[in-house]
Design a protein around this motif. Structure first.
Motif, PDB file in Angstrom:
ATOM      1  N   VAL A  58      -1.283   2.815 -11.378  1.00 16.97           N
ATOM      2  CA  VAL A  58      -0.975   4.140 -10.857  1.00 16.97           C
ATOM      3  C   VAL A  58      -1.853   4.376  -9.639  1.00 16.97           C
ATOM      4  N   VAL A  59      -1.223   4.711  -8.535  1.00 15.46           N
ATOM      5  CA  VAL A  59      -1.936   5.003  -7.304  1.00 15.46           C
ATOM      6  C   VAL A  59      -2.162   6.508  -7.230  1.00 15.46           C
ATOM      7  N   TYR A  60      -3.346   6.899  -6.780  1.00 17.72           N
ATOM      8  CA  TYR A  60      -3.650   8.325  -6.671  1.00 17.72           C
ATOM      9  C   TYR A  60      -2.583   9.027  -5.841  1.00 17.72           C
ATOM     10  N   ASP A  61      -2.175  10.215  -6.317  1.00 18.68           N
ATOM     11  CA  ASP A  61      -1.172  11.023  -5.640  1.00 18.68           C
ATOM     12  C   ASP A  61      -1.451  12.476  -5.991  1.00 18.68           C
ATOM     13  N   ALA A  62      -1.101  13.372  -5.101  1.00 15.32           N
ATOM     14  CA  ALA A  62      -1.284  14.795  -5.384  1.00 15.32           C
ATOM     15  C   ALA A  62      -0.307  15.283  -6.454  1.00 15.32           C
ATOM     16  N   ASP A  63       0.818  14.580  -6.627  1.00 13.49           N
ATOM     17  CA  ASP A  63       1.769  14.951  -7.676  1.00 13.49           C
ATOM     18  C   ASP A  63       1.176  14.603  -9.035  1.00 13.49           C
ATOM     19  N   PRO A  64       1.298  15.518 -10.000  1.00 16.85           N
ATOM     20  CA  PRO A  64       0.717  15.239 -11.320  1.00 16.85           C
ATOM     21  C   PRO A  64       1.500  14.175 -12.082  1.00 16.85           C
ATOM     22  N   LEU A  65       0.808  13.534 -12.982  1.00 17.08           N
ATOM     23  CA  LEU A  65       1.451  12.624 -13.925  1.00 17.08           C
ATOM     24  C   LEU A  65       2.095  13.468 -15.033  1.00 17.08           C
ATOM     25  N   HIS A  88       5.840   9.417 -11.373  1.00 17.44           N
ATOM     26  CA  HIS A  88       7.084   9.541 -10.617  1.00 17.44           C
ATOM     27  C   HIS A  88       8.280   9.035 -11.424  1.00 17.44           C
ATOM     28  N   GLY A  89       8.318   9.400 -12.711  1.00 19.03           N
ATOM     29  CA  GLY A  89       9.434   9.054 -13.573  1.00 19.03           C
ATOM     30  C   GLY A  89       9.389   7.671 -14.185  1.00 19.03           C
ATOM     31  N   GLN A  90       8.405   6.856 -13.828  1.00 22.21           N
ATOM     32  CA  GLN A  90       8.297   5.499 -14.376  1.00 22.21           C
ATOM     33  C   GLN A  90       7.178   5.440 -15.409  1.00 22.21           C
ATOM     34  N   LEU A  91       7.482   4.819 -16.551  1.00 20.14           N
ATOM     35  CA  LEU A  91       6.475   4.663 -17.598  1.00 20.14           C
ATOM     36  C   LEU A  91       5.342   3.780 -17.086  1.00 20.14           C
ATOM     37  N   ALA A  92       4.116   4.319 -17.097  1.00 19.62           N
ATOM     38  CA  ALA A  92       2.966   3.590 -16.574  1.00 19.62           C
ATOM     39  C   ALA A  92       1.976   3.188 -17.660  1.00 19.62           C
ATOM     40  N   VAL A  93       1.794   4.033 -18.652  1.00 15.06           N
ATOM     41  CA  VAL A  93       0.785   3.780 -19.681  1.00 15.06           C
ATOM     42  C   VAL A  93       1.288   4.339 -21.011  1.00 15.06           C
TER      43      VAL A  93
END
Length: 129
Positions: A58-65, A88-93
């Motif tokens: 996951v890359v830092y972004d101002a949009d929340p997880l 951004h809608g993709q399962l990361a963890v």
């Protein structure tokens, strides 16, 4: 996400996700309205164990997880919280935490009350047992 969660490789550091899991639990256990302290999980919990699986960085972004949280394995003196973290809608963890009700006055684990079990049952898709 917080800027300080990013590591030298420009993605969110793996340990930050434990903090995200904690924030999801706090939201569930302390911010959802209850009729009184007996019906929620406000009497005290301790973490027994964590499990985390990293699906993608996951890359830092101002949009929340987005984090989905639910409960399973409700037993007399323990239960499990499960998490799915979406970037951004993709399962990361994915992950889970085994939690134990705890009586801080006597510094020992305790059994859950019937009211606590019923309250937890609201956050699971398992049949009541």
């Amino acid at each position: 996400m917080r800027w300080s969660d990013m590591d030298v490789y420009q993605h969110v550091n793996n340990v930050a996700f434990l903090g995200y899991f904690e924030m999801a639990r706090v939201s569930l256990f302390f911010e959802h309205p209850t009729h009184d302290e007996k019906t929620g999980m406000r009497r005290g919990l301790v973490v027994h164990s964590h499990e985390i699986t990293y699906k993608r960085s996951v890359v830092y972004d101002a949009d929340p997880l987005d984090i989905d949280i639910w409960v399973s394995g409700i037993r007399a003196a323990a239960f499990t919280c499960h998490y799915e973290v979406f970037d951004h809608g993709q399962l990361a963890v994915t992950g889970s935490t085994v939690l134990v009700p705890f009586d801080f006055a006597i510094n020992r684990p305790r059994r859950m009350t019937p009211e606590e079990k019923a309250w937890l049952q609201r956050w699971t898709d398992e049949p009541a047992g």
